[in-house]
Design a protein around this motif. Structure first.
Motif, short mmCIF file in Angstrom:
data_model
loop_
_atom_site.label_atom_id
_atom_site.label_comp_id
_atom_site.label_asym_id
_atom_site.label_seq_id
_atom_site.Cartn_x
_atom_site.Cartn_y
_atom_site.Cartn_z
N UNK A 1 -16.91 28.05 29.69
CA UNK A 1 -17.75 28.77 28.96
C UNK A 1 -18.82 29.34 29.79
N UNK A 2 -19.16 30.81 29.59
CA UNK A 2 -20.31 31.40 30.32
C UNK A 2 -21.13 32.49 29.49
N UNK A 3 -22.59 32.06 29.99
CA UNK A 3 -23.13 33.33 29.62
C UNK A 3 -23.57 34.46 30.73
N UNK A 4 -24.35 35.16 30.37
CA UNK A 4 -24.65 36.14 31.25
C UNK A 4 -25.59 35.53 32.57
N UNK A 5 -25.90 34.45 32.36
CA UNK A 5 -26.70 33.60 33.15
C UNK A 5 -25.59 32.80 34.24
N UNK A 6 -24.62 32.37 33.84
CA UNK A 6 -23.83 31.64 34.61
C UNK A 6 -22.87 30.66 33.79
N UNK A 7 -22.10 29.96 34.31
CA UNK A 7 -21.26 28.92 33.57
C UNK A 7 -22.15 27.88 32.88
N UNK A 8 -21.94 27.74 31.76
CA UNK A 8 -22.67 26.99 30.73
C UNK A 8 -22.04 25.78 30.11
N UNK A 9 -20.74 25.53 30.21
CA UNK A 9 -20.10 24.47 29.72
C UNK A 9 -18.66 24.48 30.39
N UNK A 10 -18.25 23.11 30.84
CA UNK A 10 -16.78 22.83 31.19
C UNK A 10 -16.79 21.73 30.24
N UNK A 11 -15.52 21.74 29.42
CA UNK A 11 -15.15 20.60 28.44
C UNK A 11 -13.75 20.26 28.67
N UNK A 12 -13.72 18.93 28.42
CA UNK A 12 -12.25 18.19 28.39
C UNK A 12 -11.69 18.25 27.06
N UNK A 13 -10.42 18.36 26.86
CA UNK A 13 -9.81 18.38 25.72
C UNK A 13 -10.18 17.20 24.80
N UNK A 14 -10.49 16.08 25.26
CA UNK A 14 -10.80 15.06 24.39
C UNK A 14 -12.31 15.31 23.61
#
Length: 202
Positions: free
Chosen positions: A54-67
């Motif tokens: 997930x990203x906002x206009x400022x940059x990547x905000x979240x990397x999430x694992x399926x768990x």
């Protein structure tokens, strides 16, 4: 007097998968143009399982694992960042490409703009430091605490790593216990082992 209601079903069959994909892309583009899209997201496959980006206009905000439960992650983004969250894969093409290169052993650091909106205070300080741990190297929680000028905050460093919203890209997997054992990891110990082994063999 209004005319008869047209019967659309014979002439307009249900949209197929390709048409739906195109429609979603069009909607995301329009939302972005009108300033209605604050958080774009997509999912990608990886050697450690599906990942949500997930990203906002400022940059990547979240990397999430399926768990972590992707639906729960999106709900938290809506609550903490903005309710205007939309699947917009193309806006995360660079992040997806760099992750592919990393897992293929062709990338040792990430060149992505990052948005640390989900962290603050000491946790953010720790998370901003983590990319300085070189590829293929590890540090202990105590060493990280020393590097962020708070040598007594070993447990707080562990919490900052455990709550890192940008795993892999912000490499909390490179932080181990003083005895060399793995410690906790947001993606699970198997994922942490996989990342460390990847970096030792490439």
């Amino acid at each position: 007097m209004p005319g008869p209601t047209p019967n659309l079903s014979p002439d307009y069959p249900p949209l197929g998968p390709v048409d739906l994909t195109s429609l979603r892309g069009h909607l995301a583009e329009q939302a972005n143009r009108r300033g209605l899209l604050d958080v774009a997201y997509r999912t990608v496959d990886s050697p450690v399982g599906p990942l949500l980006l997930a990203a906002t206009e400022r940059g990547l905000v979240r990397v999430a694992y399926e768990r972590e439960d992707f639906d729960a992650v999106l709900e938290r983004l809506a609550a903490k960042v903005s309710p205007r969250v939309l699947r917009a894969p193309h806006q995360l093409d660079d992040a997806a490409r760099e992750l592919d290169e990393y897992f293929a052993g062709r990338r040792r650091s990430f060149d992505l703009r990052l948005d640390f909106a989900l962290s603050n205070g000491f946790r953010q300080s720790v998370q901003r430091y983590l990319p300085h741990i070189d590829y293929g190297r590890t540090e202990s929680y105590r060493e990280v605490a020393e590097h962020v000028d708070n040598p007594k905050a070993v447990r707080a460093v562990g919490t900052a790593c455990a709550t890192n919203p940008l795993p892999i890209v912000v490499p909390c997997h490179r932080v181990l216990r003083a005895d060399g054992t793995l410690g906790d990891y947001i993606g699970g110990l198997d994922a942490k082992s996989t990342l460390l082994e990847l970096e030792q063999t490439t």
